[in-house]
Design a protein around this motif. Structure first.
Motif, PDB file in Angstrom:
ATOM      1  N   ALA A  65      -8.909  -9.716  -0.423  1.00  0.00           N
ATOM      2  CA  ALA A  65      -9.647  -8.847   0.493  1.00  0.00           C
ATOM      3  C   ALA A  65     -11.148  -9.130   0.413  1.00  0.00           C
ATOM      4  O   ALA A  65     -11.856  -9.120   1.435  1.00  0.00           O
ATOM      5  N   ARG A  66     -11.660  -9.400  -0.778  1.00  0.00           N
ATOM      6  CA  ARG A  66     -13.098  -9.666  -0.935  1.00  0.00           C
ATOM      7  C   ARG A  66     -13.496 -10.982  -0.296  1.00  0.00           C
ATOM      8  O   ARG A  66     -14.557 -11.074   0.349  1.00  0.00           O
ATOM      9  N   LEU A  67     -12.646 -12.015  -0.462  1.00  0.00           N
ATOM     10  CA  LEU A  67     -12.972 -13.341   0.055  1.00  0.00           C
ATOM     11  C   LEU A  67     -12.472 -13.563   1.479  1.00  0.00           C
ATOM     12  O   LEU A  67     -12.859 -14.557   2.122  1.00  0.00           O
ATOM     13  N   GLN A  74       2.797 -14.757  -2.474  1.00  0.00           N
ATOM     14  CA  GLN A  74       3.911 -14.021  -3.099  1.00  0.00           C
ATOM     15  C   GLN A  74       3.422 -12.740  -3.762  1.00  0.00           C
ATOM     16  O   GLN A  74       4.093 -11.707  -3.712  1.00  0.00           O
ATOM     17  N   HIS A  75       2.250 -12.796  -4.374  1.00  0.00           N
ATOM     18  CA  HIS A  75       1.686 -11.600  -5.003  1.00  0.00           C
ATOM     19  C   HIS A  75       1.432 -10.504  -3.967  1.00  0.00           C
ATOM     20  O   HIS A  75       1.762  -9.329  -4.186  1.00  0.00           O
ATOM     21  N   ILE A  76       0.834 -10.896  -2.846  1.00  0.00           N
ATOM     22  CA  ILE A  76       0.525  -9.904  -1.810  1.00  0.00           C
ATOM     23  C   ILE A  76       1.817  -9.321  -1.236  1.00  0.00           C
ATOM     24  O   ILE A  76       1.938  -8.101  -1.040  1.00  0.00           O
ATOM     25  N   LEU A  90      -2.658  -6.222   4.426  1.00  0.00           N
ATOM     26  CA  LEU A  90      -3.574  -7.196   5.009  1.00  0.00           C
ATOM     27  C   LEU A  90      -3.082  -7.649   6.379  1.00  0.00           C
ATOM     28  O   LEU A  90      -1.878  -7.886   6.566  1.00  0.00           O
ATOM     29  N   SER A  91      -4.008  -7.772   7.316  1.00  0.00           N
ATOM     30  CA  SER A  91      -3.732  -8.502   8.562  1.00  0.00           C
ATOM     31  C   SER A  91      -4.038  -9.968   8.274  1.00  0.00           C
ATOM     32  O   SER A  91      -5.047 -10.295   7.645  1.00  0.00           O
ATOM     33  N   THR A 116      -5.729  -3.617   6.174  1.00  0.00           N
ATOM     34  CA  THR A 116      -5.256  -2.580   7.080  1.00  0.00           C
ATOM     35  C   THR A 116      -5.820  -1.240   6.627  1.00  0.00           C
ATOM     36  O   THR A 116      -6.525  -1.151   5.607  1.00  0.00           O
ATOM     37  N   ALA A 117      -5.489  -0.170   7.343  1.00  0.00           N
ATOM     38  CA  ALA A 117      -5.947   1.158   6.920  1.00  0.00           C
ATOM     39  C   ALA A 117      -5.410   1.494   5.535  1.00  0.00           C
ATOM     40  O   ALA A 117      -6.133   2.028   4.678  1.00  0.00           O
TER      41      ALA A 117
END
Length: 293
Positions: free
Chosen positions: A13-15, A34-36, A48-49, A56-57
């Motif tokens: 998310a940060r990158l 795989q982690h996500i 995540l989109s 995402t929200a």
């Protein structure tokens, strides 16, 4: 939640990139994906989109929690590392109530100490049983004479301190203005029987030839302040080391001049102390002359 998965999510998310996150974390891009996916499955929500990579929200809400959670985990790790770098278990010191004098207090480590205040006869037993690393025990003795300790195990003892003994009297007591007292002159007085805290009446009788020193009140605790209050309010006399008897409100500490007796403190240990225990032994024993009992 698995903290490894959470850390991966925060990095992506940060990158805003799976590939950049994989490079920073040292994973393959497939492992990051795989982690996500595993984290999303665990939470039952898309985080995540993918195109573009944005939270995402639900993912935004998770990020609000993730920072403090990961920070707390890092703090826990650092705390454990600090403890692991210290001696294995710190120092447990067993002491009788009036044995922890100024020298021992000054030599204690600044952290990691557990102090157990016990009756005198219980201190060597605690060291022998391994529930204490070291013991400080005190008693009445002739100058330079060793204490008579219970025969509980092969223990090493060092004499670490000697000081005069005083009778603690209420300020209104007829003998309170004396500069010194003979122990024999007090054999018929009313005494506090406090074997765990004051110097025991049995030792006073032995020093006086075996008689006298009748108890007026029995005290089975280890609180020195309560004992001195009892003496100051007239419930009985008490024989104490000078450092414990001096400065008690409503009482006077008069030195014992005959027989010549001292309050002696001995350091007790089993085996060869290491770490914090060994450092305390070195600090208290300047010229080691061990006595095995």
């Amino acid at each position: 939640m698995d903290p490894h998965l959470l850390r991966t999510y925060v990095t992506v998310a940060r990158l805003a990139s799976f590939s950049e996150a994989a490079r920073e974390l040292g994973y393959t891009q497939s492992a990051v994906s795989q982690h996500i996916a595993a984290l999303e499955q665990d939470l039952g929500a898309a985080l995540l989109s993918r195109r573009p990579v944005t939270p995402t929200a639900a993912g935004e809400r998770l990020l609000e929690h993730a920072g403090p959670l990961l920070l707390r985990l890092e703090a826990a790790r650092a705390d454990v590392v600090r403890i692991a770098a210290a001696p294995a278990h710190g120092l447990t010191l067993a002491t009788s109530p009036t044995a922890l004098g100024p020298a021992a207090l000054a030599a204690l480590p600044p952290a990691g100490v557990t102090l157990r205040v016990l009756a005198r006869d219980e201190v060597p037993a605690a060291v022998a049983a391994g529930t204490a690393d070291l013991g400080l025990v005190d008693g009445l003795a002739a100058p330079s004479d060793p204490l008579r300790l219970p025969d509980v195990a092969p223990l090493t003892t060092y004499g670490v301190a000697e000081e005069p003994v005083c009778v603690l009297l209420p300020t209104a007591h007829p003998l309170a203005r004396r500069t010194g007292l003979r122990l024999g002159d007090l054999a018929d007085a009313r005494w506090l029987d406090a074997p765990a805290t004051a110097l025991p009446l049995t030792r006073l009788r032995a020093a006086n030839g075996g008689g006298g020193f009748r108890p007026a009140l029995r005290y089975d605790g280890t609180d020195v302040r309560l004992l001195t209050t009892l003496a100051a309010t007239g419930h009985g006399l008490a024989l104490l080391p000078r450092s414990a008897a001096a400065g008690v409100p409503g009482a006077v500490a008069v030195p014992v001049t005959e027989p010549h007796l001292v309050h002696r403190t001995e350091l007790v240990h089993a085996g060869t102390p290491t770490g914090a225990a060994g450092a305390l032994v070195d600090a208290l024993v300047e010229s080691p002359h061990a006595r095995v009992v």
